[in-house]
Design an enzyme around this catalytic site. Structure first.
Site, PDB file in Angstrom:
ATOM      1  N   LYS A 199      19.964  22.641 -40.959  1.00  0.00           N
ATOM      2  CA  LYS A 199      20.127  21.970 -39.841  1.00  0.00           C
ATOM      3  C   LYS A 199      20.147  22.797 -38.608  1.00  0.00           C
ATOM      4  CE  LYS A 199      22.522  17.883 -41.969  1.00  0.00           C
ATOM      5  NZ  LYS A 199      23.743  17.596 -42.101  1.00  0.00           N
ATOM      6  N   LYS A 234      11.959  15.483 -47.944  1.00  0.00           N
ATOM      7  CA  LYS A 234      12.834  14.384 -48.596  1.00  0.00           C
ATOM      8  C   LYS A 234      12.874  13.382 -47.398  1.00  0.00           C
ATOM      9  CE  LYS A 234      17.256  15.629 -47.666  1.00  0.00           C
ATOM     10  NZ  LYS A 234      18.358  16.275 -47.432  1.00  0.00           N
ATOM     11  N   LYS A 271      17.555  10.543 -42.627  1.00  0.00           N
ATOM     12  CA  LYS A 271      17.844   9.968 -41.403  1.00  0.00           C
ATOM     13  C   LYS A 271      17.204  10.592 -40.183  1.00  0.00           C
ATOM     14  CE  LYS A 271      22.191   8.993 -43.544  1.00  0.00           C
ATOM     15  NZ  LYS A 271      23.749   9.397 -43.846  1.00  0.00           N
TER      16      LYS A 271
HETATM   17  P1  TYM Z   1      24.500  12.187 -46.630  1.00  0.00           P
HETATM   18  O1  TYM Z   1      25.338  11.194 -45.820  1.00  0.00           O
HETATM   19  O2  TYM Z   1      23.494  13.132 -45.998  1.00  0.00           O
HETATM   20  O3  TYM Z   1      23.933  11.196 -47.904  1.00  0.00           O
HETATM   21  C1  TYM Z   1      24.754  10.377 -48.748  1.00  0.00           C
HETATM   22  C2  TYM Z   1      24.305  10.571 -50.080  1.00  0.00           C
HETATM   23  O4  TYM Z   1      22.726  10.172 -50.173  1.00  0.00           O
HETATM   24  C3  TYM Z   1      22.081  11.164 -50.759  1.00  0.00           C
HETATM   25  N1  TYM Z   1      20.841  11.334 -50.464  1.00  0.00           N
HETATM   26  C4  TYM Z   1      19.480  11.143 -51.135  1.00  0.00           C
HETATM   27  N2  TYM Z   1      19.352  10.880 -52.482  1.00  0.00           N
HETATM   28  C5  TYM Z   1      18.317  10.752 -52.834  1.00  0.00           C
HETATM   29  N3  TYM Z   1      17.155  10.887 -52.095  1.00  0.00           N
HETATM   30  C6  TYM Z   1      17.246  11.517 -50.518  1.00  0.00           C
HETATM   31  N4  TYM Z   1      16.184  11.356 -49.868  1.00  0.00           N
HETATM   32  C7  TYM Z   1      18.678  11.329 -50.171  1.00  0.00           C
HETATM   33  N5  TYM Z   1      19.155  11.679 -48.811  1.00  0.00           N
HETATM   34  C8  TYM Z   1      20.335  11.904 -49.157  1.00  0.00           C
HETATM   35  C9  TYM Z   1      22.918  12.373 -50.818  1.00  0.00           C
HETATM   36  O5  TYM Z   1      22.784  13.404 -51.782  1.00  0.00           O
HETATM   37  C10 TYM Z   1      24.291  11.909 -50.953  1.00  0.00           C
HETATM   38  O6  TYM Z   1      24.847  11.737 -52.211  1.00  0.00           O
HETATM   39  N6  TYM Z   1      27.802  16.049 -47.540  1.00  0.00           N
HETATM   40  C11 TYM Z   1      27.632  14.552 -47.867  1.00  0.00           C
HETATM   41  C12 TYM Z   1      28.731  13.823 -47.673  1.00  0.00           C
HETATM   42  C13 TYM Z   1      29.933  14.228 -48.269  1.00  0.00           C
HETATM   43  C14 TYM Z   1      30.194  14.106 -49.557  1.00  0.00           C
HETATM   44  C15 TYM Z   1      31.596  14.608 -49.707  1.00  0.00           C
HETATM   45  C16 TYM Z   1      29.522  13.708 -50.919  1.00  0.00           C
HETATM   46  C17 TYM Z   1      31.025  14.562 -47.718  1.00  0.00           C
HETATM   47  N7  TYM Z   1      32.015  14.682 -48.341  1.00  0.00           N
HETATM   48  C18 TYM Z   1      32.191  14.677 -50.968  1.00  0.00           C
HETATM   49  C19 TYM Z   1      30.341  13.800 -51.966  1.00  0.00           C
HETATM   50  C20 TYM Z   1      31.577  14.344 -52.027  1.00  0.00           C
HETATM   51  C21 TYM Z   1      26.458  14.158 -47.206  1.00  0.00           C
HETATM   52  O7  TYM Z   1      26.064  14.685 -46.180  1.00  0.00           O
HETATM   53  O8  TYM Z   1      25.613  13.095 -47.542  1.00  0.00           O
END
Ligand code: TYM
Length: 343
Positions: free
Chosen positions: A114, A206, A209
């Site tokens: 990022k 991947k 968004k």
């Molecule tokens: P975020 O918002 O980027 O994504 C949310 C969830 O979606 C999963 N994900 C994917 N899974 C499969 N293929 C993909 N292409 C893909 N893109 C995203 C992510 O692995 C995630 O599970 N840091 C985290 C949010 C967070 C969090 C937490 C998660 C904040 N605090 C505590 C678990 C526990 C994030 O940015 O996810």
């Protein structure tokens, strides 16, 4: 000590929720509600580590909550809330900023991706992001965290923070009468055929968004026609599908589409190859498009129905935040005593 099994996961309200978020995370949250205490969070404080206009943040927070509800998260069974309404997330994150080391943060691959070449110029929050994530999880002493594959490193860091806190404060933890493993060493739940859904335009990237191409991802609010078109245009190759998993090696686009089919139908990739092995994408893509439309389009309608009444969504978040606060306040009170803050 054994901790009560508890699930926590979070999704950022930044941009549209896509098929990777749904298959890698949200869809897997639903059945856990029957076996565990679950907390599911709209991590709005994580979202502001990169710039969000206030209007967008408000809208995407409501949309993400509507998506959780439409996907089957039941706010009576689970605690569904937005992070910023429970101030202890920020408070514990500060403590963890003082436990974690800067080097732990700078080696995070997501930070490096990022920040790119711009690492002196991104927000300090983006660097400290995993510390807030550890606070999200450990505030509730969550034992299991369902996520996609890209969060693995952050969860390892959460374990490191829990262990360092338990070590650094071992004497105080004991003298305050707590078990020496004060914070649990959390288990990541990364499972199923779609832990890493790839872009529909490039099987080596991947689904995300932030990809500039709309065609690279299916978003949960896409209508039936758009979903079908994106799948039909998805990059594939000229070979028929193999009959065995080994045959997907070196064919990232085929592997991805088979994984998506498997996750949407609740089957394994081998089941999908048993049904479609030997057939080309001319036959497989329409079947996948039909499945995706059947599974996703009703959810899009449901999201729109929830969004028609934001007051109901806000009430769900407020109620969830109140229930989360009870647990959060208890942990934070204990942490203050352990650290030596006078209260
Ligand atoms: P975020 O918002 O980027 O994504 C949310 C969830 O979606 C999963 N994900 C994917 N899974 C499969 N293929 C993909 N292409 C893909 N893109 C995203 C992510 O692995 C995630 O599970 N840091 C985290 C949010 C967070 C969090 C937490 C998660 C904040 N605090 C505590 C678990 C526990 C994030 O940015 O996810």
């Amino acid at each position: 000590m054994s901790f009560t099994p508890r699930v926590f996961s979070g999704i950022q309200p930044s941009g549209d929720l896509h098929l990777g978020n749904y298959l890698g995370a949200m869809r897997r949250f639903v059945p856990l509600q029957d076996s565990h205490d679950c907390l599911y969070c709209v991590v709005d404080m994580h979202a502001i580590t990169v710039w969000q206009t206030p209007e967008d943040l408000r809208r995407t927070t409501l949309e993400l909550t509507a998506s959780y509800l439409a996907a089957g998260i039941d706010p009576k069974k689970s605690i569904l809330f937005n992070q910023s309404q429970v101030h202890q997330h920020a408070e514990l994150a500060w403590v963890f900023n003082c436990v974690a080391r800067i080097g732990w943060m700078t080696r995070m691959t997501q930070f490096k991706d990022k920040a790119g070449k711009n690492s002196e110029n991104v927000s300090l929050g983006l660097l400290a992001y995993p510390s807030l994530m550890a606070a999200d999880i450990l505030l509730y002493k969550a034992t299991h965290v369902p996520v996609g594959d890209d969060q693995k490193q952050h969860l390892e860091l959460t374990r490191d923070i829990a262990q360092k806190f338990n070590n650094d404060f071992a004497d105080s933890i004991a003298s305050n009468g707590f078990d020496k493993e004060y914070f649990p060493v959390t288990e990541p739940l990364i499972a199923g055929p779609a832990t890493r859904v790839m872009s529909l335009r490039d099987g080596s990237k991947k689904m995300s968004k932030s990809d500039p191409s709309d065609q690279s991802r299916i978003v949960l609010t896409d209508d039936a026609d758009t979903i079908a078109k994106k799948i039909k245009k998805a990059k594939s190759d000229a070979e028929p599908l193999p009959t065995e998993l080994d045959g997907l090696k070196g064919r990232p686009e085929a592997d991805n589409l088979v994984g998506i089919y498997a996750a949407l139908s609740g089957k394994s990739k081998q089941d999908v190859l048993d049904a479609f092995g030997g057939q080309g994408f001319g036959a497989f893509k329409p079947a996948l498009a039909e499945l995706a439309v059947t599974e996703l389009a009703p959810m899009a309608d449901e999201i729109r129905r929830y969004l028609a009444d934001p007051t109901e969504i806000e009430a769900v978040l407020r109620d969830g935040a109140e229930r989360a606060s009870v647990i959060a306040a208890e942990t934070m009170g204990q942490v203050r005593d352990i650290i030596g803050f006078v209260r």
